[in-house]
Design an enzyme around this catalytic site. Structure first.
Site, PDB file in Angstrom:
ATOM      1  N   LYS A   1       0.762  -1.169  -0.026  1.00 48.77           N
ATOM      2  CA  LYS A   1      -0.077   0.032  -0.057  1.00 48.77           C
ATOM      3  C   LYS A   1       0.869   1.310   0.190  1.00 48.77           C
ATOM      4  CE  LYS A   1      -2.327  -1.064   3.702  1.00 48.77           C
ATOM      5  NZ  LYS A   1      -3.097  -0.535   4.830  1.00 48.77           N
TER       6      LYS A   1
ATOM      7  N   ARG B   1     -12.212   3.035   9.012  1.00 48.00           N
ATOM      8  CA  ARG B   1     -12.076   1.913   9.883  1.00 48.00           C
ATOM      9  C   ARG B   1     -13.185   1.131   9.995  1.00 48.00           C
ATOM     10  NH1 ARG B   1      -7.234   1.542  13.115  1.00 48.00           N
ATOM     11  NH2 ARG B   1      -5.770   2.640  11.796  1.00 48.00           N
TER      12      ARG B   1
ATOM     13  N   ARG C   1      11.036 -10.453   6.428  1.00 52.32           N
ATOM     14  CA  ARG C   1      11.257  -9.314   6.844  1.00 52.32           C
ATOM     15  C   ARG C   1      12.234  -9.319   7.730  1.00 52.32           C
ATOM     16  NH1 ARG C   1       5.839  -5.681   7.476  1.00 52.32           N
ATOM     17  NH2 ARG C   1       5.550  -6.908   9.110  1.00 52.32           N
TER      18      ARG C   1
ATOM     19  N   ARG D   1      11.442  -9.183  13.590  1.00 49.72           N
ATOM     20  CA  ARG D   1      10.527  -8.454  14.449  1.00 49.72           C
ATOM     21  C   ARG D   1       9.831  -9.314  15.452  1.00 49.72           C
ATOM     22  NH1 ARG D   1       9.963  -3.124  12.567  1.00 49.72           N
ATOM     23  NH2 ARG D   1      10.880  -3.120  10.697  1.00 49.72           N
TER      24      ARG D   1
ATOM     25  N   ARG E   1      -3.253 -11.018  13.194  1.00 51.60           N
ATOM     26  CA  ARG E   1      -3.329  -9.814  12.535  1.00 51.60           C
ATOM     27  C   ARG E   1      -4.110  -9.932  11.289  1.00 51.60           C
ATOM     28  NH1 ARG E   1       2.245  -9.130  13.466  1.00 51.60           N
ATOM     29  NH2 ARG E   1       2.690  -9.090  11.358  1.00 51.60           N
TER      30      ARG E   1
END
Ligand SMILES: [Zn+2]
Length: 217
Positions: free
Chosen positions: A14, A89, A123, A156, A167
């Site tokens: 995004k 949202r 990542r 992370r 998530r």
């Protein structure tokens, strides 16, 4: 004036796609995540509220998100339009937003869960200087070491398969009503985000009827 909302799961690109879209069309990229960071860094009243929510381990509330976005849009520095990321949202906000700002289109970046997992779980972060890496797209020159400061790279804490699955569930649950509303209003443009960055950008521009990407113009 061009006013767009961009939606998509984590790892769908995004931020990158919004930046490219804004570059030559003079649109303003409004990212809720960036706005929050700005408010926290500049110790504003909103920043204090954001910090409090985060410290309590809560998600930042929808109402707080709305005031941050409204405050940003009220600056009226978006003469040619904007691309907004991280808002609305919920269904109520989506309805209100569409009516008050006359949104031209909603870009929905689609990425299958297994591709999201592949991207997010590759990542890496340098704990020394904060540089981000990605074992697919931005590999460090020496395996496991930061190119800039040589520190050993880490994953992370919340980039585990379990945390990511949670998530993703949360994302689908929260965005479903917003997507449904936009779909009913026929403003959604689905774009497959699993291809190269330039190809995704071309797809976005084609479906929105915009000129081809030309960053030098
Ligand atoms: Zn480093």
């Amino acid at each position: 004036m061009r006013k767009y909302v961009i939606m998509g799961v984590q790892g769908s690109g995004k931020g990158t796609q919004s930046t490219m879209l804004c570059a030559d069309l003079d649109l303003v990229h409004i990212s809720v995540g960036d706005l929050f960071r700005w408010h926290v860094q500049n110790h504003t009243k909103l920043g204090a509220q954001v910090r409090r929510a985060m410290r309590a381990g809560e998600l930042v509330g929808d109402d707080l998100v709305e005031s941050v976005v409204r405050g940003r849009l009220d600056q009226h520095d978006w003469n040619f339009g904007f691309v907004i990321d991280g808002f609305p949202r919920n269904g109520r906000q989506a309805e209100f937003f569409m009516e008050s700002y006359d949104i031209d289109g909603v870009i929905h970046l689609e990425l299958p869960d297994d591709e999201v997992r592949r991207r997010v779980l590759s990542r890496r972060l340098c704990p020394g200087c904060g540089m981000d890496y990605n074992l697919i797209a931005d590999r460090p020159e020496v395996e496991g070491r930061c190119d800039i400061c040589g520190t050993a790279l880490i994953t992370r804490e919340d980039d585990t398969p379990e945390a990511l699955a949670a998530r993703l569930r949360d994302y689908y649950e929260k965005t479903r009503p917003v997507l449904e509303l936009f779909r009913r209003k026929e403003v959604i443009h689905d774009v497959y985000a699993g291809t190269a960055v330039e190809q995704v950008q071309a797809g976005i521009r084609e479906t929105l009827g915009l000129p081809a990407y030309n960053p030098k113009s």
